[in-house]
Write an enzyme that holds these catalytic residues in place. Structure first.
Site, PDB file in Angstrom:
ATOM      1  N   LYS A  93      -7.328 -24.497 -40.675  1.00  0.00           N
ATOM      2  CA  LYS A  93      -6.957 -25.200 -39.451  1.00  0.00           C
ATOM      3  C   LYS A  93      -7.885 -24.670 -38.364  1.00  0.00           C
ATOM      4  CE  LYS A  93      -2.008 -26.109 -40.141  1.00  0.00           C
ATOM      5  NZ  LYS A  93      -1.858 -26.076 -41.587  1.00  0.00           N
TER       6      LYS A  93
ATOM      7  N   LYS B  51       5.655 -32.448 -48.659  1.00  0.00           N
ATOM      8  CA  LYS B  51       6.304 -31.189 -48.266  1.00  0.00           C
ATOM      9  C   LYS B  51       7.476 -30.920 -49.201  1.00  0.00           C
ATOM     10  CE  LYS B  51       4.212 -30.345 -44.198  1.00  0.00           C
ATOM     11  NZ  LYS B  51       3.652 -29.070 -43.753  1.00  0.00           N
TER      12      LYS B  51
HETATM   13 MG    MG Z   1       0.541 -26.187 -44.954  1.00  0.00          MG
END
Ligand code: MG
Length: 342
Positions: A244, A137
Site C-alpha cells: 500500500k 474477505k
Molecule cells: Mg489486506
C-alpha cells in the site's frame, strides 16, 4: 528547496461502510497536503493512515504538520518519527511531484467481493464485466459457513480466473492451518494476512505456514512499520508482498528493494482519495513485474478494485474496470480534490 505547505483535514463518508474482520468502517479521515515552491510550482500529497495498521493516526500526523509552521525543507524529513509513514510519504509526494516513468500502459484490476454470502450475488455481474481476478474477505463468518460459500464461489468463477482470500489477521494459527489445508486443493492465488500482524508469534507463524502449505501467503498488515519490508526481505520471505504505497514513508525505495529481490508484489489501495491513489498507481505502472518460473513475465492484478468508494464521487480514483490505463491515472486531478474539500 523551501516549500510553503498548507493542509486540509478531511472526514469523508464511504458510499457504503467497509466491512472487514476488524469491524465496520464508515468514514475515511486523512490529510491532504499542498506544497508550493518560491517560483509557484504546486504539488499535492495525501496522508491517509489506516486505523489498526501500524501506530500512525490522523490526529498525531496533524500535530506534526502543525509543528512545521507552514514551511517544509527536505532536511525536516529527518525530524519526523519513523511511525509517520503516511505523513512522510505525503510530504515527499507534494514536494517532489515528478512521477516515476513507467513501463506499462495498463494493468489488470482485482474486483473486491463483498464479505459473506453477498459474494454470490455479485460474482456473476463482475465476471460478465470482464474481471478475472477477485478478492474475497474471509474470517468474517464461521469457517464452516465460509467454506461452503467458497466452494459455491469457485464453481461460479469463469475459466482462468484467480481468487484471492483476505483474512485481515482474523485467525489463530490453528484456524489458519485449517483454512490453508482447505485451500491446498483449490485454485486460490493466495491467502492474505491469515494471522494478525501484532501477535508476538506472528512472524514465526507466517514463516511456518508458508513452509507447510502450498497456497502462497501474502503479507499486508505485516508491512506497515518503517523497517517491516526490509526485515521480511532479509528473512527470505517468498510469498506475496501487498504494497500500500500510501502507507510507506518511501514507496519508491520499497519498490526498488522488492524489484532487486525479484519479489511478488501486489499494489493495493489504502482506501485513499484520488490524490494518494494517483501516486500509488503511477508507482504500480512503473513496476517492472515478476517473471514466473519459466521466465515469462507475470503481471499481478492491482488491489484497486475499490471505486466508487466515497459518498462524494469527486474524491474517487479511476472508475472501476477490469483494467486501469495510464491515461486514467494521469487524468486524476489532485487540485480538483483539494478545491472540493474547501
Ligand atoms: Mg489486506
Amino acid at each position: 528547496m523551501t516549500h510553503r505547505v498548507d493542509y486540509r483535514r478531511y472526514a469523508l463518508p464511504f458510499r457504503a461502510p467497509v466491512r472487514t474482520a476488524h469491524g465496520v468502517w464508515s468514514v475515511r479521515e486523512g490529510l491532504l497536503i499542498r506544497a508550493v515552491t518560491a517560483d509557484g510550482r504546486v504539488g499535492y500529497g495525501e496522508a491517509a493512515p489506516i486505523p489498526g495498521f501500524g501506530r500512525e493516526t490522523v490526529d498525531a500526523a496533524e500535530v506534526v504538520l502543525q509543528t512545521l509552521g507552514g514551511e517544509w525543507t527536505p532536511e525536516r524529513a529527518a525530524g519526523i518519527p519513523g511511525e509517520f509513514g503516511a505523513l512522510r510519504h505525503a510530504l515527499h509526494a507534494a514536494t517532489e511531484p515528478s512521477a516515476p516513468t513507467g513501463a506499462r500502459e495498463h494493468l489488470p484490476v482485482a474486483a473486491l467481493l463483498p464479505a459473506g454470502r453477498a459474494v454470490l450475488e455479485r460474482i456473476d455481474a463482475l465476471a460478465e464485466a470482464g474481471f478475472r481476478t477477485f478478492k474475497w474477505k474471509v474470517g468474517v463468518l464461521d469457517a464452516a459457513d465460509e467454506w461452503a460459500i467458497l466452494d459455491d464461489l469457485l464453481a461460479r468463477l469463469p475459466e482462468g480466473a484467480r481468487l484471492r482470500l483476505d483474512a485481515n489477521g482474523a485467525w489463530d494459527r490453528r484456524g489458519a492451518e485449517r483454512w490453508l489445508s482447505r485451500c491446498a486443493e483449490r485454485p486460490v492465488e493466495y491467502v492474505e494476512q491469515p494471522v494478525a500482524a501484532d501477535l508476538p508469534q506472528a512472524e514465526d507463524w507466517l514463516h511456518g505456514l508458508a513452509e507447510d502449505y502450498p497456497t502462497p501467503i501474502a503479507l499486508d498488515e505485516s508491512l506497515v512499520g518503517g523497517d517491516d519490508l526490509e526485515r521480511w526481505l532479509g528473512g527470505g520471505w517468498r510469498g506475496v508482498y501487498v504494497l500500500k504505497p500510501s502507507l510507506l514513508a518511501n514507496p519508491a525505495g520499497a519498490v526498488a528493494s522488492l524489484a532487486a529481490a525479484k519479489a511478488a508484489v501486489v499494489f493495493s489501495s489504502a482506501l485513499e482519495t484520488a490524490v494518494g491513489a494517483r501516486h500509488a498507481l503511477q508507482l504500480a505502472l512503473a513496476w517492472p513485474g515478476e517473471t514466473d518460473p519459466t521466465g515469462r513475465p507475470r503481471v499481478r492484478a492491482l488491489g484497486f478494485g475499490v471505486w466508487p468508494l466515497f459518498a462524494d464521487p469527486r474524491m474517487d480514483g479511476p472508475a472501476l474496470a477490469p483494467f486501469v490505463r495510464r491515461r486514467d491515472v494521469e487524468a486524476l486531478n489532485p487540485e480538483a480534490v483539494w478545491t472540493a474539500l474547501s
